[in-house]
Design a protein around this motif. Structure first.
Motif, short mmCIF file in Angstrom:
data_model
loop_
_atom_site.label_atom_id
_atom_site.label_comp_id
_atom_site.label_asym_id
_atom_site.label_seq_id
_atom_site.Cartn_x
_atom_site.Cartn_y
_atom_site.Cartn_z
N GLY A 123 2.48 -0.25 1.94
CA GLY A 123 2.33 0.19 0.89
C GLY A 123 0.48 -0.36 0.10
N PHE A 124 0.80 -1.62 0.20
CA PHE A 124 -0.25 -2.10 -0.16
C PHE A 124 -1.50 -2.05 0.60
CE2 PHE A 124 -3.18 -5.59 -0.08
CZ PHE A 124 -3.86 -5.32 -1.55
N VAL A 125 -1.18 -1.51 1.98
CA VAL A 125 -2.52 -1.11 2.75
C VAL A 125 -3.07 0.03 2.27
CG1 VAL A 125 -3.79 -0.17 4.74
CG2 VAL A 125 -1.82 -2.67 5.16
N ILE A 126 -1.81 0.66 2.11
CA ILE A 126 -2.29 2.07 1.22
C ILE A 126 -3.10 2.13 0.66
CG2 ILE A 126 -0.85 4.37 0.99
CD1 ILE A 126 -1.54 3.76 3.83
N GLU A 127 -2.72 1.89 -0.37
CA GLU A 127 -3.42 1.54 -1.98
C GLU A 127 -4.77 0.93 -2.36
OE1 GLU A 127 -0.29 -0.61 -4.68
OE2 GLU A 127 1.12 0.84 -4.46
N ALA A 128 -4.79 -0.09 -1.22
CA ALA A 128 -5.91 -0.48 -0.93
C ALA A 128 -7.27 -0.19 -0.38
CB ALA A 128 -5.58 -2.34 -0.41
N LEU A 129 -6.89 0.19 0.48
CA LEU A 129 -8.01 1.63 1.85
C LEU A 129 -8.02 2.74 0.72
CD1 LEU A 129 -6.44 0.86 5.49
CD2 LEU A 129 -8.44 0.13 3.80
N GLY A 130 -7.45 3.22 0.28
CA GLY A 130 -7.47 4.51 -1.06
C GLY A 130 -8.30 4.11 -2.20
N ALA A 131 -8.18 2.90 -3.12
CA ALA A 131 -9.10 2.19 -3.78
C ALA A 131 -10.71 2.22 -3.60
CB ALA A 131 -8.29 1.57 -4.62
N ALA A 132 -10.52 2.14 -2.52
CA ALA A 132 -11.54 1.75 -2.10
C ALA A 132 -12.23 2.57 -1.25
CB ALA A 132 -11.87 0.54 -0.75
N GLY A 133 -11.92 3.79 -1.29
CA GLY A 133 -12.39 5.26 -1.55
C GLY A 133 -12.18 6.03 0.21
N ALA A 148 -2.55 6.98 20.76
CA ALA A 148 -1.96 8.55 19.73
C ALA A 148 -3.52 8.77 18.51
CB ALA A 148 -1.47 9.63 19.83
N LEU A 149 -3.15 7.83 18.03
CA LEU A 149 -4.31 7.16 16.77
C LEU A 149 -5.98 6.94 17.21
CD1 LEU A 149 -2.19 4.73 14.67
CD2 LEU A 149 -3.07 7.28 14.44
N ILE A 150 -5.69 5.87 18.52
CA ILE A 150 -7.06 5.96 18.68
C ILE A 150 -7.62 7.39 19.38
CG2 ILE A 150 -8.29 4.62 20.71
CD1 ILE A 150 -6.34 2.96 20.88
N ALA A 151 -7.45 8.31 19.47
CA ALA A 151 -7.68 9.15 20.40
C ALA A 151 -7.58 10.31 19.39
CB ALA A 151 -6.66 10.17 21.63
N ALA A 152 -7.16 9.87 17.84
CA ALA A 152 -7.20 11.13 17.17
C ALA A 152 -8.68 11.29 16.53
CB ALA A 152 -6.24 10.53 15.58
N PRO A 153 -9.39 12.28 16.43
CA PRO A 153 -10.31 12.63 15.80
C PRO A 153 -10.52 12.46 14.43
CG PRO A 153 -9.17 14.81 17.08
CD PRO A 153 -8.56 13.36 16.94
N GLY A 154 -11.25 11.53 14.35
CA GLY A 154 -11.66 11.24 12.89
C GLY A 154 -11.28 10.03 12.36
N VAL A 155 -10.44 9.24 13.21
CA VAL A 155 -9.80 7.70 13.15
C VAL A 155 -10.36 6.69 13.53
CG1 VAL A 155 -7.73 6.41 13.54
CG2 VAL A 155 -6.98 9.02 13.17
N ASP A 156 -11.29 6.37 12.19
CA ASP A 156 -12.59 4.93 12.59
C ASP A 156 -11.30 3.92 12.83
OD1 ASP A 156 -14.45 7.23 12.11
OD2 ASP A 156 -14.10 6.92 10.50
N VAL A 157 -10.49 3.67 11.49
CA VAL A 157 -10.14 2.61 11.68
C VAL A 157 -8.05 2.86 12.07
CG1 VAL A 157 -9.79 0.41 10.53
CG2 VAL A 157 -11.88 1.96 10.49
N VAL A 158 -8.00 1.67 12.63
CA VAL A 158 -6.10 1.51 12.56
C VAL A 158 -5.60 0.38 11.91
CG1 VAL A 158 -3.90 1.31 13.80
CG2 VAL A 158 -5.93 3.19 14.30
N VAL A 159 -5.16 0.43 10.58
CA VAL A 159 -4.47 -1.08 10.16
C VAL A 159 -2.80 -1.07 10.39
CG1 VAL A 159 -4.37 -2.31 8.57
CG2 VAL A 159 -6.39 -0.75 8.74
N ALA A 160 -2.25 -2.26 11.36
CA ALA A 160 -0.90 -2.53 11.98
C ALA A 160 -0.41 -3.12 11.38
CB ALA A 160 -0.87 -2.16 13.02
N THR A 161 1.05 -3.05 10.56
CA THR A 161 1.45 -4.51 10.15
C THR A 161 2.97 -4.38 10.31
OG1 THR A 161 2.67 -3.38 7.94
CG2 THR A 161 0.33 -3.76 7.92
N GLY A 162 2.50 -6.19 10.98
CA GLY A 162 4.14 -6.66 11.70
C GLY A 162 3.96 -6.59 13.45
N GLY A 163 4.67 -7.21 13.00
CA GLY A 163 4.92 -7.46 14.75
C GLY A 163 3.91 -8.13 15.43
N THR A 164 3.90 -9.44 15.11
CA THR A 164 2.43 -10.18 15.59
C THR A 164 2.98 -11.78 15.42
OG1 THR A 164 1.51 -10.77 13.10
CG2 THR A 164 0.07 -8.47 14.61
N GLY A 165 3.36 -11.87 15.05
CA GLY A 165 4.65 -13.13 15.08
C GLY A 165 5.01 -13.87 17.03
#
Length: 160
Positions: free
Chosen positions: A14-24, A46-63
């Motif tokens: 949710g924070f990612v969505i809000e912060a990225l949205g607030a930044a335009g 799928a996200l990497i191949a999707a047209p118009g997707v420049d950046v993917v931000v994933a949270t979790g699973g990095t421990g």
């Protein structure tokens, strides 16, 4: 990336969505994906191949627990690692959590022409990464350089 969160309880996402949205920035997709290596990899693919997707931000699973497989899921899709992201993230997070920062496998990479950031699931860690590193690098006003200006050159779509 979680077996325990839902869209309603995913505060970090949710924070990612809000912060990225607030930044335009425009959201292309949001999903909760279970901690399953192949499922995560297919989601990234799928996200990497999707047209118009420049950046993917994933949270979790990095421990470092057995269920934390996000970096392994992304690994075969990486074109160029961006080790400075993880190094800087852990340096900055040391002020907040001390030596426990070494347990984080947060990382960033270029996958074809898409930037991918793997962040911890902690809301504090996500806030730190976005505010101090990711958002400034996605802002073309950040000098001397930023990812926003580099992406067209990475993709070979820059004029001239």
């Amino acid at each position: 990336m979680s077996d325990t969160r839902t869209l309603e309880t995913d505060k970090s996402g949710g924070f990612v969505i809000e912060a990225l949205g607030a930044a335009g920035h425009t959201l292309a997709s949001r999903a909760i994906v279970p901690d399953d290596l192949e499922g995560l990899r297919e989601t990234f693919r799928a996200l990497i191949a999707a047209p118009g997707v420049d950046v993917v931000v994933a949270t979790g699973g990095t421990g470092i627990t057995q269920r934390d497989v996000t970096p392994e899921a992304l690994a075969p899709l990486v074109t160029k690692a961006i080790p400075g992201f993880g190094e800087l993230f852990r340096h900055l997070s040391y002020a907040d959590i001390g030596a426990a920062t070494i347990q984080s496998r947060a990382e960033a990479a270029l996958c074809g022409g898409t930037l991918v950031f793997l962040l911890p699931g902690s809301t504090g860690a996500v806030k730190l990464a976005l505010e101090k590193i990711v958002l400034p690098q996605l802002d073309s006003r950040t000098k001397p350089c930023n990812f926003a200006d580099l992406l067209p050159r990475v993709r070979g779509t820059a004029p001239g």
